[in-house]
Design a protein around this motif. Structure first.
Motif, PDB file in Angstrom:
ATOM      1  N   MET A  12      12.379   7.601  -1.608  1.00 56.46           N
ATOM      2  CA  MET A  12      11.777   7.180  -0.348  1.00 56.46           C
ATOM      3  C   MET A  12      11.368   5.721  -0.388  1.00 56.46           C
ATOM      4  O   MET A  12      10.771   5.213   0.534  1.00 56.46           O
ATOM      5  N   SER A  13      11.679   5.083  -1.504  1.00 55.43           N
ATOM      6  CA  SER A  13      11.261   3.688  -1.589  1.00 55.43           C
ATOM      7  C   SER A  13      12.171   2.832  -0.719  1.00 55.43           C
ATOM      8  O   SER A  13      13.323   3.169  -0.471  1.00 55.43           O
ATOM      9  N   GLU A  14      11.622   1.747  -0.261  1.00 58.10           N
ATOM     10  CA  GLU A  14      12.412   0.874   0.606  1.00 58.10           C
ATOM     11  C   GLU A  14      12.513  -0.526   0.043  1.00 58.10           C
ATOM     12  O   GLU A  14      13.025  -1.413   0.690  1.00 58.10           O
ATOM     13  N   LEU A  15      11.993  -0.670  -1.152  1.00 60.05           N
ATOM     14  CA  LEU A  15      11.957  -2.004  -1.735  1.00 60.05           C
ATOM     15  C   LEU A  15      13.043  -2.104  -2.798  1.00 60.05           C
ATOM     16  O   LEU A  15      13.254  -1.171  -3.566  1.00 60.05           O
ATOM     17  N   TYR A  16      13.731  -3.225  -2.804  1.00 54.98           N
ATOM     18  CA  TYR A  16      14.797  -3.383  -3.783  1.00 54.98           C
ATOM     19  C   TYR A  16      14.462  -4.568  -4.682  1.00 54.98           C
ATOM     20  O   TYR A  16      14.138  -5.643  -4.196  1.00 54.98           O
TER      21      TYR A  16
ATOM     22  N   TYR B  75       7.052  -3.152 -12.475  1.00 58.32           N
ATOM     23  CA  TYR B  75       7.431  -2.461 -11.256  1.00 58.32           C
ATOM     24  C   TYR B  75       7.298  -0.974 -11.468  1.00 58.32           C
ATOM     25  O   TYR B  75       7.282  -0.483 -12.593  1.00 58.32           O
ATOM     26  N   ARG B  76       7.143  -0.246 -10.365  1.00 54.92           N
ATOM     27  CA  ARG B  76       6.955   1.187 -10.500  1.00 54.92           C
ATOM     28  C   ARG B  76       7.942   1.903  -9.603  1.00 54.92           C
ATOM     29  O   ARG B  76       8.237   1.484  -8.494  1.00 54.92           O
ATOM     30  N   LEU B  77       8.446   2.985 -10.132  1.00 53.37           N
ATOM     31  CA  LEU B  77       9.308   3.842  -9.323  1.00 53.37           C
ATOM     32  C   LEU B  77       8.921   5.282  -9.660  1.00 53.37           C
ATOM     33  O   LEU B  77       9.005   5.699 -10.814  1.00 53.37           O
ATOM     34  N   ASP B  78       8.500   6.015  -8.654  1.00 53.19           N
ATOM     35  CA  ASP B  78       8.106   7.422  -8.837  1.00 53.19           C
ATOM     36  C   ASP B  78       7.176   7.605 -10.030  1.00 53.19           C
ATOM     37  O   ASP B  78       7.483   8.359 -10.961  1.00 53.19           O
ATOM     38  N   ASP B  79       6.080   6.906 -10.036  1.00 52.23           N
ATOM     39  CA  ASP B  79       5.071   7.031 -11.095  1.00 52.23           C
ATOM     40  C   ASP B  79       5.545   6.591 -12.455  1.00 52.23           C
ATOM     41  O   ASP B  79       4.891   6.837 -13.457  1.00 52.23           O
ATOM     42  N   LYS B  80       6.718   5.999 -12.498  1.00 46.70           N
ATOM     43  CA  LYS B  80       7.156   5.492 -13.791  1.00 46.70           C
ATOM     44  C   LYS B  80       7.017   3.976 -13.793  1.00 46.70           C
ATOM     45  O   LYS B  80       7.620   3.293 -12.974  1.00 46.70           O
ATOM     46  N   MET B  81       6.187   3.497 -14.702  1.00 44.90           N
ATOM     47  CA  MET B  81       5.919   2.067 -14.734  1.00 44.90           C
ATOM     48  C   MET B  81       6.841   1.420 -15.760  1.00 44.90           C
ATOM     49  O   MET B  81       6.967   1.885 -16.881  1.00 44.90           O
TER      50      MET B  81
ATOM     51  N   GLU C 141      16.082   0.224  -6.776  1.00 42.40           N
ATOM     52  CA  GLU C 141      15.017   0.458  -5.810  1.00 42.40           C
ATOM     53  C   GLU C 141      13.718   0.703  -6.553  1.00 42.40           C
ATOM     54  O   GLU C 141      13.700   1.312  -7.620  1.00 42.40           O
ATOM     55  N   VAL C 142      12.636   0.180  -5.998  1.00 41.43           N
ATOM     56  CA  VAL C 142      11.334   0.373  -6.627  1.00 41.43           C
ATOM     57  C   VAL C 142      10.295   0.629  -5.544  1.00 41.43           C
ATOM     58  O   VAL C 142      10.557   0.439  -4.349  1.00 41.43           O
ATOM     59  N   ASP C 143       9.090   1.070  -5.975  1.00 43.30           N
ATOM     60  CA  ASP C 143       8.008   1.295  -5.027  1.00 43.30           C
ATOM     61  C   ASP C 143       7.112   0.077  -4.904  1.00 43.30           C
ATOM     62  O   ASP C 143       6.646  -0.257  -3.831  1.00 43.30           O
ATOM     63  N   ILE C 144       6.862  -0.556  -6.047  1.00 45.03           N
ATOM     64  CA  ILE C 144       5.987  -1.720  -6.027  1.00 45.03           C
ATOM     65  C   ILE C 144       6.389  -2.669  -7.152  1.00 45.03           C
ATOM     66  O   ILE C 144       6.871  -2.247  -8.205  1.00 45.03           O
ATOM     67  N   VAL C 145       6.204  -3.953  -6.890  1.00 49.86           N
ATOM     68  CA  VAL C 145       6.481  -4.972  -7.905  1.00 49.86           C
ATOM     69  C   VAL C 145       5.230  -5.825  -8.079  1.00 49.86           C
ATOM     70  O   VAL C 145       4.591  -6.190  -7.096  1.00 49.86           O
TER      71      VAL C 145
END
Lengths: 291, 126
Positions: free
Chosen positions: B1-5, B52-58, B19-23
């Motif tokens: 569901m992330s929209e950040l690349y 960066y984080r993707l689905d709780d994985k940092m 794709e990531v959730d936050i950088v």
């Protein structure tokens, strides 16, 4: 007429040459793979870089940075000229040198002074012998370049540009188009002509665009880097082209060797047959006479 | 569901492209975070840690100087060198640091990229 043994010797020599050209072809192929991988690895970086610079440049006044401003009077140029360190690569170096020499002479015809910086032994030797104004020359640097080296090189040009020693900087290198095509190319390095941000994208980009620190400071940092990126690109393209050119040249040489061997073998066989026939005629003639 | 690349690109290769959730990146004026729908943004990058984080994985990686652009939910980070944390060879980094220190001691004036690189790598580990 060449004796049988002469022909045999010649065939042997050509075969040995073929062995060498084949080996060189293989070495060039291996090097080419390495160089091409490096070049392709660099591509995304260069592409993104010019995209970002284009975005930034479209948002600010063009005369904000001296590296962006075209000088009015051009009385002195610098040319960064690329060749290879080694020969045996067909017309690769000749093409580059011809283009460079012609261009320099053109500039001289216009009364513009032209100073050379050469990369590669071949260019240094050629231009050095003919008394061209060589400021700097780098040899045996392919494959060992890194960002700090390029940074220094770029800084050298920028410093001279800022000090009004030179008014424009150009580069001549061989662009790698395909395995079979490499083209000597002339590129203007300084003043920087910012890459145009892509059509459409520029229109739709939001007015809001934050810069940290401010755009001017970013530009001061980005422009020298941009020049560095272009130089690196030239290095990589030129290296790849060199290997591709050598590969093609050695391939041709091997083919020519094959042809030569074939022709010589034919000549040898003919000569051998002629000798046998002559001998036979001798014997037959002798036997006829005895009867 | 992330929209950040996120893309991390060095002159050698593309280090990250996903794709990531936050950088979170080390900018010239301090660390900054990027979430989806971030405004267009351009910043210098200083040597440090980029996370960066993707689905709780940092995940984190060491970066050197460069800059980054945020545009249309796309974060592009262009740096001279970058290395994923789990790829960093501590011994090698330490050796590089020693080397760089030696060279720096000899020639104080010049800024050494190797030094920055090694330092950035080591800062992450300790």
């Amino acid at each position: 007429m060449a004796t049988l043994r002469d022909i045999l010797r010649k065939i042997g020599a050509v075969k040995k040459t073929r062995q060498i050209t084949r080996a060189m072809n293989m070495v060039a192929a291996a090097r080419l793979r390495g160089a091409q991988a490096k070049m392709e690895g660099f591509d995304p970086y260069a592409a993104k870089f010019s995209e970002v610079l284009g975005n930034l440049a479209s948002r600010i006044e063009p005369d904000i940075h001296p590296l962006l401003v075209k000088k009015e009077d051009i009385s002195s140029l610098a040319l960064l000229h690329f060749t290879s360190d080694r020969g045996l690569c067909g017309s690769f170096n000749t093409n580059l040198i011809n283009m460079g020499e012609k261009w320099i002479n053109d500039q001289k015809g216009k009364g513009v002074d032209c100073r050379l910086t050469t990369v590669g032994k071949k260019g240094r030797d050629y231009f050095g012998k003919r008394g061209f104004d060589i400021i700097d020359s780098y040899i045996n640097v392919y494959g060992i370049i890194d960002m700090s080296f390029i940074g220094q090189m770029a800084k050298g040009f920028i410093d001279r540009y800022m000090a009004d020693e030179i008014d424009e900087v150009y580069m001549i290198y061989s662009r790698f188009i395909s395995m079979a095509r490499q083209e000597p190319t002339l590129v203007k390095l300084i003043p920087v002509e910012p890459p145009k941000s892509e059509e459409g994208q520029g229109e739709s980009s939001p007015a809001e665009y934050l810069c940290e620190p401010d755009p001017e400071e970013l530009l001061i940092e980005l422009l020298p880097k941009h020049i560095g990126v272009q130089i690196v690109n030239a290095f990589l393209q030129n290296e790849t082209s060199e290997h591709a050119a050598r590969m093609a040249a050695m391939d041709n040489a091997s083919k020519n060797c094959n042809e030569l061997v074939e022709n010589l073998t034919l000549v040898y066989n003919k000569a051998r047959q002629a000798a046998i026939t002559a001998e036979l005629m001798d014997i037959v003639g002798g036997a006829e006479a005895l009867r | 569901m992330s929209e950040l690349y996120l893309e991390v690109i060095t002159p050698e290769k593309v280090v990250v492209s996903q794709e990531v959730d936050i950088v979170v990146a080390p900018g010239t004026l301090g660390e900054f975070g990027v979430l989806p729908e971030h405004v267009g943004f351009l910043s210098g990058i200083v040597p440090g840690e980029l996370r960066y984080r993707l689905d709780d994985k940092m995940e984190s990686l060491a970066v050197t100087t460069g800059f980054s652009e945020v545009f249309n939910n796309r974060v592009s980070v262009l740096v001279d060198a970058a290395e994923m944390v789990h790829d960093i060879d501590v011994e090698r980094a330490q050796r590089a640091m020693e080397r760089a220190k030696e060279r720096l001691a000899k020639d104080r004036g010049s800024e050494d990229i190797d030094f920055l690189r090694a330092e950035a790598a080591l800062r992450l580990i300790f």
